[in-house]
Write a protein that holds these residues in place. Structure first.
Motif, PDB file in Angstrom:
ATOM      1  N   SER A  53       0.830  -1.204   0.000  1.00 30.58           N
ATOM      2  CA  SER A  53       0.000   0.000   0.000  1.00 30.58           C
ATOM      3  C   SER A  53       0.866   1.257   0.000  1.00 30.58           C
ATOM      4  O   SER A  53       0.497   2.275  -0.597  1.00 30.58           O
ATOM      5  CB  SER A  53      -0.929  -0.004   1.217  1.00 30.58           C
ATOM      6  OG  SER A  53      -0.182   0.039   2.425  1.00 30.58           O
ATOM      7  N   LYS A  57       0.724   4.052  -2.809  1.00 29.96           N
ATOM      8  CA  LYS A  57       0.533   5.464  -2.492  1.00 29.96           C
ATOM      9  C   LYS A  57       1.494   6.336  -3.297  1.00 29.96           C
ATOM     10  O   LYS A  57       1.099   7.379  -3.846  1.00 29.96           O
ATOM     11  CB  LYS A  57       0.761   5.688  -0.993  1.00 29.96           C
ATOM     12  CG  LYS A  57       0.789   7.160  -0.596  1.00 29.96           C
ATOM     13  CD  LYS A  57       1.265   7.340   0.822  1.00 29.96           C
ATOM     14  CE  LYS A  57       1.479   8.825   1.122  1.00 29.96           C
ATOM     15  NZ  LYS A  57       2.009   9.054   2.497  1.00 29.96           N
ATOM     16  N   PHE A  60       0.279   6.434  -6.830  1.00 26.24           N
ATOM     17  CA  PHE A  60      -0.961   7.195  -6.922  1.00 26.24           C
ATOM     18  C   PHE A  60      -0.686   8.699  -6.859  1.00 26.24           C
ATOM     19  O   PHE A  60      -1.278   9.482  -7.618  1.00 26.24           O
ATOM     20  CB  PHE A  60      -1.884   6.769  -5.775  1.00 26.24           C
ATOM     21  CG  PHE A  60      -3.196   7.484  -5.749  1.00 26.24           C
ATOM     22  CD1 PHE A  60      -4.195   7.185  -6.661  1.00 26.24           C
ATOM     23  CD2 PHE A  60      -3.440   8.463  -4.795  1.00 26.24           C
ATOM     24  CE1 PHE A  60      -5.398   7.851  -6.627  1.00 26.24           C
ATOM     25  CE2 PHE A  60      -4.649   9.124  -4.757  1.00 26.24           C
ATOM     26  CZ  PHE A  60      -5.628   8.818  -5.687  1.00 26.24           C
ATOM     27  N   ASN A  75      -1.925  16.513  -2.530  1.00 28.72           N
ATOM     28  CA  ASN A  75      -1.680  15.191  -3.113  1.00 28.72           C
ATOM     29  C   ASN A  75      -1.233  14.190  -2.056  1.00 28.72           C
ATOM     30  O   ASN A  75      -1.680  13.035  -2.044  1.00 28.72           O
ATOM     31  CB  ASN A  75      -0.631  15.303  -4.223  1.00 28.72           C
ATOM     32  CG  ASN A  75      -1.102  16.157  -5.386  1.00 28.72           C
ATOM     33  OD1 ASN A  75      -2.300  16.436  -5.518  1.00 28.72           O
ATOM     34  ND2 ASN A  75      -0.185  16.573  -6.228  1.00 28.72           N
ATOM     35  N   ILE A  78      -4.284  13.199   0.220  1.00 26.81           N
ATOM     36  CA  ILE A  78      -5.187  12.259  -0.450  1.00 26.81           C
ATOM     37  C   ILE A  78      -4.530  10.889  -0.582  1.00 26.81           C
ATOM     38  O   ILE A  78      -5.168   9.852  -0.389  1.00 26.81           O
ATOM     39  CB  ILE A  78      -5.603  12.815  -1.823  1.00 26.81           C
ATOM     40  CG1 ILE A  78      -6.412  14.109  -1.643  1.00 26.81           C
ATOM     41  CG2 ILE A  78      -6.421  11.790  -2.602  1.00 26.81           C
ATOM     42  CD1 ILE A  78      -6.798  14.772  -2.941  1.00 26.81           C
ATOM     43  N   GLY A  79      -3.232  10.873  -0.892  1.00 22.47           N
ATOM     44  CA  GLY A  79      -2.523   9.604  -1.008  1.00 22.47           C
ATOM     45  C   GLY A  79      -2.467   8.849   0.309  1.00 22.47           C
ATOM     46  O   GLY A  79      -2.609   7.616   0.334  1.00 22.47           O
ATOM     47  N   THR A  80      -2.269   9.564   1.418  1.00 23.32           N
ATOM     48  CA  THR A  80      -2.230   8.906   2.727  1.00 23.32           C
ATOM     49  C   THR A  80      -3.598   8.340   3.092  1.00 23.32           C
ATOM     50  O   THR A  80      -3.701   7.228   3.630  1.00 23.32           O
ATOM     51  CB  THR A  80      -1.774   9.911   3.800  1.00 23.32           C
ATOM     52  OG1 THR A  80      -0.482  10.432   3.441  1.00 23.32           O
ATOM     53  CG2 THR A  80      -1.673   9.237   5.161  1.00 23.32           C
ATOM     54  N   PHE A  82      -5.845   7.372   0.969  1.00 23.17           N
ATOM     55  CA  PHE A  82      -5.990   6.213   0.085  1.00 23.17           C
ATOM     56  C   PHE A  82      -5.257   5.003   0.659  1.00 23.17           C
ATOM     57  O   PHE A  82      -5.765   3.875   0.638  1.00 23.17           O
ATOM     58  CB  PHE A  82      -5.445   6.568  -1.301  1.00 23.17           C
ATOM     59  CG  PHE A  82      -5.305   5.403  -2.237  1.00 23.17           C
ATOM     60  CD1 PHE A  82      -6.401   4.893  -2.914  1.00 23.17           C
ATOM     61  CD2 PHE A  82      -4.060   4.811  -2.447  1.00 23.17           C
ATOM     62  CE1 PHE A  82      -6.267   3.811  -3.773  1.00 23.17           C
ATOM     63  CE2 PHE A  82      -3.918   3.737  -3.308  1.00 23.17           C
ATOM     64  CZ  PHE A  82      -5.038   3.239  -3.975  1.00 23.17           C
ATOM     65  N   GLN A  83      -4.062   5.218   1.213  1.00 27.13           N
ATOM     66  CA  GLN A  83      -3.290   4.125   1.806  1.00 27.13           C
ATOM     67  C   GLN A  83      -4.001   3.558   3.018  1.00 27.13           C
ATOM     68  O   GLN A  83      -4.082   2.336   3.190  1.00 27.13           O
ATOM     69  CB  GLN A  83      -1.901   4.619   2.191  1.00 27.13           C
ATOM     70  CG  GLN A  83      -1.015   3.542   2.813  1.00 27.13           C
ATOM     71  CD  GLN A  83       0.309   4.088   3.292  1.00 27.13           C
ATOM     72  OE1 GLN A  83       0.514   5.299   3.336  1.00 27.13           O
ATOM     73  NE2 GLN A  83       1.226   3.204   3.658  1.00 27.13           N
ATOM     74  N   VAL A  85      -7.223   3.584   3.716  1.00 25.36           N
ATOM     75  CA  VAL A  85      -8.419   2.850   3.283  1.00 25.36           C
ATOM     76  C   VAL A  85      -8.025   1.482   2.726  1.00 25.36           C
ATOM     77  O   VAL A  85      -8.663   0.460   3.010  1.00 25.36           O
ATOM     78  CB  VAL A  85      -9.204   3.669   2.246  1.00 25.36           C
ATOM     79  CG1 VAL A  85     -10.331   2.835   1.635  1.00 25.36           C
ATOM     80  CG2 VAL A  85      -9.779   4.924   2.884  1.00 25.36           C
ATOM     81  N   ALA A  86      -6.944   1.449   1.929  1.00 28.69           N
ATOM     82  CA  ALA A  86      -6.492   0.180   1.356  1.00 28.69           C
ATOM     83  C   ALA A  86      -6.048  -0.790   2.445  1.00 28.69           C
ATOM     84  O   ALA A  86      -6.364  -1.987   2.396  1.00 28.69           O
ATOM     85  CB  ALA A  86      -5.345   0.436   0.374  1.00 28.69           C
TER      86      ALA A  86
END
Length: 297
Positions: A53, A57, A60, A75, A78-80, A82-83, A85-86
């Motif tokens: 992940s 990230k 992404f 950016n 949002i990337g963190t 996303f990580q 959630v994954a």
């Protein structure tokens, strides 16, 4: 993954598999025992999930988000998210597909006690990190002041935030500090910052002439913005000087305010010397009053 499957094949080849005597039960609730190999497999898969992940990230943020936004702080936030959630979804899938949830009651109870007594600060910092990511009071690239620390934010993780000072010293600050204490964010609404440059001259100088000199210096400096334009305020009649305040806007020296002020002061000194402008210094008048004669005994 190759190492993982290779390890499984090797263990099976030497007789250490799920039916081996080494695979003993760690806890049992009803008919669902928690086996050692199952726990080790879950731990390995969770570590692998966190590693992958993190790599996703980076891809992404650099390959996807960079096409839609030039703000590196947004950016990274949002990337963190996303990580996280994954990792959350992947972790639930791994645990449900590997271990029966009923067999985790004993382990979850022990873990809950540990979190309640020994991991309060970690949980507090983690929740504070989530608040920072969602509300974004600070982000990567911001110039901040918190407590005695001043610097640029270079990384926001789940537990702490890394701040780099002008001396290239990295300071690790727990995320809870940014929630519970006042934080000065110099670049929260933009990179344009106004600096104050105080200047004092002798009483014999013409204020209009001083204003013209200071504005001429600020206008010609390459790192001083012309929109908004620089300005000069006549602040006060001081004890020994007429005090002015040169106001300049910049977007390039937000992390080096003293450098810009130093450059302006050099130019001001040269211009004042060229125009014979007197720079005052404190003066004190001492009046000595002779005392009355002491009575003779």
């Amino acid at each position: 993954m190759i190492l993982f499957f290779g390890l499984l094949i090797a263990l099976t080849a030497i007789g250490i598999d799920k039916d081996s005597s080494l695979n003993f039960a760690l806890g049992k609730t009803g008919e669902d025992p928690l086996m050692l190999f199952e726990l080790l497999r879950v731990i390995f898969l969770l570590v692998l999930l966190v590693f992958l992940s993190g790599k996703l990230k980076i891809i992404f943020v650099k390959q996807v988000m960079s096409r839609y936004s030039d703000d590196i702080g947004v950016n990274q936030s949002i990337g963190t998210i996303f990580q996280y959630v994954a990792v959350l979804i992947g972790g639930l899938i791994i645990i449900q597909s590997t271990i029966e949830l009923g067999s985790l009651n004993v382990l979850a109870g022990a873990l809950g006690v540990g979190i309640g007594f020994g991991l309060q600060n970690i949980a507090n910092n983690f929740i504070s990190g989530l608040i920072i990511l969602f509300e974004r009071p600070i982000k990567v690239g911001d110039r901040i002041e918190v407590g005695q620390v001043t610097g640029d934010i270079v990384r926001i993780s789940s537990r702490a935030t890394t701040v780099s000072t002008n001396d290239n010293i990295s300071i690790i600050i727990p995320n809870a500090e940014f929630i519970s204490k006042p934080v000065i964010n110099w670049s929260h609404s933009g990179r344009n910052i106004r600096f104050h440059v105080p200047v004092g001259v002798a009483y014999k100088e013409d204020p209009a002439h001083i204003k013209s000199i200071l504005l001429g210096i600020a206008t010609k400096h390459p790192d001083v913005l012309q929109t908004p334009p620089p300005d000069v305020l006549f602040k006060e009649y001081g004890d020994n000087s007429l005090n002015f305040d040169l106001l300049v806007w910049t977007s390039t020296y937000i992390n080096r305010p003293t450098v810009l002020k130093s450059q302006l002061y050099y130019l001001i000194f040269e211009k004042f010397k060229e125009h014979n402008v007197e720079i005052p210094f404190p003066q004190r008048d001492i009046h000595i009053k002779s005392g009355s004669a002491l009575p003779q005994k």
